[in-house]
Design a protein around this motif. Structure first.
Motif, PDB file in Angstrom:
ATOM      1  N   ARG A   1      42.893  96.815  34.558  1.00 13.34           N
ATOM      2  CA  ARG A   1      42.166  97.552  33.762  1.00 13.34           C
ATOM      3  C   ARG A   1      41.268  96.518  32.804  1.00 13.34           C
ATOM      4  O   ARG A   1      40.343  96.758  32.728  1.00 13.34           O
ATOM      5  N   LEU A   2      42.065  95.608  32.198  1.00  9.98           N
ATOM      6  CA  LEU A   2      41.196  94.497  31.311  1.00  9.98           C
ATOM      7  C   LEU A   2      40.093  93.763  32.192  1.00  9.98           C
ATOM      8  O   LEU A   2      38.955  93.693  31.852  1.00  9.98           O
ATOM      9  N   GLU A   3      40.490  93.458  33.489  1.00 10.39           N
ATOM     10  CA  GLU A   3      39.371  92.722  34.618  1.00 10.39           C
ATOM     11  C   GLU A   3      38.419  93.730  34.584  1.00 10.39           C
ATOM     12  O   GLU A   3      37.100  93.320  34.538  1.00 10.39           O
TER      13      GLU A   3
ATOM     14  N   ILE B   1      37.357  96.341  32.920  1.00 10.03           N
ATOM     15  CA  ILE B   1      36.544  96.610  31.686  1.00 10.03           C
ATOM     16  C   ILE B   1      35.514  95.428  31.365  1.00 10.03           C
ATOM     17  O   ILE B   1      34.284  95.519  31.144  1.00 10.03           O
ATOM     18  N   ASN B   2      36.114  94.066  31.633  1.00 10.62           N
ATOM     19  CA  ASN B   2      35.435  93.021  31.470  1.00 10.62           C
ATOM     20  C   ASN B   2      34.423  92.737  32.341  1.00 10.62           C
ATOM     21  O   ASN B   2      33.052  92.407  31.953  1.00 10.62           O
TER      22      ASN B   2
ATOM     23  N   ALA C   1      31.550  95.422  31.297  1.00 12.03           N
ATOM     24  CA  ALA C   1      30.815  94.913  30.283  1.00 12.03           C
ATOM     25  C   ALA C   1      29.798  94.031  30.697  1.00 12.03           C
ATOM     26  O   ALA C   1      28.650  93.984  30.302  1.00 12.03           O
TER      27      ALA C   1
ATOM     28  N   ALA D   1      33.650 100.519  24.979  1.00  8.91           N
ATOM     29  CA  ALA D   1      34.416  99.751  25.720  1.00  8.91           C
ATOM     30  C   ALA D   1      35.314  98.739  24.881  1.00  8.91           C
ATOM     31  O   ALA D   1      36.102  98.043  25.501  1.00  8.91           O
ATOM     32  N   GLN D   2      34.963  98.420  23.810  1.00  4.65           N
ATOM     33  CA  GLN D   2      35.807  97.518  22.788  1.00  4.65           C
ATOM     34  C   GLN D   2      37.295  98.372  22.546  1.00  4.65           C
ATOM     35  O   GLN D   2      38.181  97.247  22.571  1.00  4.65           O
TER      36      GLN D   2
ATOM     37  N   GLN E   1      38.690 100.363  24.635  1.00  6.33           N
ATOM     38  CA  GLN E   1      39.235 100.385  25.824  1.00  6.33           C
ATOM     39  C   GLN E   1      39.961  98.740  26.261  1.00  6.33           C
ATOM     40  O   GLN E   1      41.060  98.822  26.524  1.00  6.33           O
ATOM     41  N   ARG E   2      39.107  98.115  25.774  1.00  2.00           N
ATOM     42  CA  ARG E   2      39.503  96.414  26.098  1.00  2.00           C
ATOM     43  C   ARG E   2      40.644  96.089  25.255  1.00  2.00           C
ATOM     44  O   ARG E   2      41.806  95.718  25.479  1.00  2.00           O
TER      45      ARG E   2
ATOM     46  N   ALA F   1      43.956  97.702  26.534  1.00  2.79           N
ATOM     47  CA  ALA F   1      44.348  96.896  27.768  1.00  2.79           C
ATOM     48  C   ALA F   1      44.974  95.728  27.221  1.00  2.79           C
ATOM     49  O   ALA F   1      45.918  95.114  27.819  1.00  2.79           O
ATOM     50  N   LEU F   2      44.354  94.904  26.136  1.00  2.00           N
ATOM     51  CA  LEU F   2      44.940  93.688  25.639  1.00  2.00           C
ATOM     52  C   LEU F   2      46.299  93.913  25.257  1.00  2.00           C
ATOM     53  O   LEU F   2      47.211  93.145  25.203  1.00  2.00           O
TER      54      LEU F   2
END
Length: 345
Positions: free
Chosen positions: A57-59, A61-62, A65, A111-112, A114-115, A118-119
């Motif tokens: 998920r983090l990948e 989202i990045n 972005a 997005a922030q 969500q990020r 995920a972090l």
């Protein structure tokens, strides 16, 4: 009812529930030790799945972005080009700019969030894995030949008081990568035998020949300098190891970052033995003979099982004094050397 604190796995297999204390808190598991281990294995699989999902998920989202930044940059370039040509009225341009800023601001905030989630999920899964993941011990080869004479004792007697031998007329040998457990009741001379083998005691009669290099890990872990840090002890005992090798070896035994800088004298009994194991087993080369005196006395069960896994992979000669029958079975000891209460073999 009874509350039992123990590292004895045979005993724990007779109990009704296990309560585990970790950095994540206290967790109660219904059932005995075997059932608890099954549950822990399932939890580890789940934590690894959660980590993989959070990282994916983090990948994503990045990636989204970055794509948005690139699309916005293309639109900005196109808008500047049209503005320079004068194709679009200024009023329309300003309206489009305001709408774009409002839209991108809301999307950026989403997005922030969500990020950050995920972090947080990634860090949580990694903490769970650190607790659940068994300690890993991987050993290099000793390259000990099967025919190599390792130890030979011929008709040796020794003791501490004149005329009162602890061991009498003792003969014993190890050839090649044999695994031998020294057994016998308390007072039968097991610790005396190790002192005789390692040269701390001189035989009154007979001979003792130690024909290879060896490492002794006794209950006091006396190979460590109590005034030095774990890191400095490792470097002293493994002088060929560079800093990265040293840190990686200590991390495998759960001495990560600043934990490796603790002085040996500040460690608990379990930590001290774990540090000794790290210094003996963590180097690039291993001694052909490893002598262990009650190595599991102060270790927690996860550490015991990791040491067992490492010792099963160890291809040198092994001489072990231990009352832990589960441990001896796990490291596949095929030979027992019995000492009687009077000091005889």
């Amino acid at each position: 009812g009874a509350i039992v604190v123990s590292h004895d796995r045979e005993l724990l297999d007779t109990l009704d529930a296990i309560v585990e204390l970790t950095s994540l808190g206290a967790t109660r598991y219904g059932g005995n030790w075997s059932r608890y281990r099954e549950r822990k294995a399932i939890e580890l699989v789940a934590a690894r799945h959660d980590l993989a999902d959070a990282e994916k998920r983090l990948e994503e989202i990045n990636r989204r972005a970055q794509e948005k930044v690139e699309r916005q940059a293309r639109r900005d370039r196109a808008g500047r080009a049209k503005k320079e040509k004068g194709d679009i009225p200024r009023l329309v341009l300003n309206a489009r700019k305001e709408l774009s800023e409002n839209t991108s601001g809301g999307a950026a905030r989403l997005a922030q969030r969500q990020r950050l989630q995920a972090l947080e999920d990634t860090a949580s899964a990694r903490r769970r894995i650190e607790v659940l993941q068994p300690l890993s011990v991987v050993l290099p080869s000793t390259n000990l030949p099967a025919s190599k004479a390792v130890l030979r004792i011929d008709d040796a007697s020794v003791g501490f008081e004149p005329g009162q031998p602890v061991l009498r007329s003792l003969s014993f040998a190890i050839t090649g990568p044999e695994r031998v457990a020294v057994a016998g009741p308390n007072g039968s001379g097991k610790t005396t035998l190790l002192a005789l083998i390692t040269g701390q005691l001189t035989p009154w009669r007979g001979t003792v020949r130690l024909l290879t290099g060896f490492a002794l890990l006794d209950q006091r872990v006396s190979l460590l300098d109590p005034s030095a840090s774990i890191r400095d002890n490792f470097k002293r005992l493994n002088p060929q190891a560079d800093e990265n090798t040293c840190r990686a070896a200590l991390a495998r035994f759960m001495f990560r970052a600043d934990a490796a800088l603790q002085t040996a004298s500040s460690l608990s009994g379990g930590q001290l033995l774990r540090a000794g194991l790290a210094c003996v087993l963590g180097g690039a080369t291993l001694p052909p003979l490893l002598i262990l005196d009650e190595p599991t006395n102060h270790l927690d069960i996860d550490a015991i099982e990791a040491v067992e896994a490492g010792l099963r992979a160890y291809d040198g000669a092994l001489l072990v004094v231990s009352h832990d029958e589960t441990f001896l079975q796990a490291i596949e000891i095929p030979r027992r050397f019995e000492l009687g209460g009077s000091g005889g073999a």
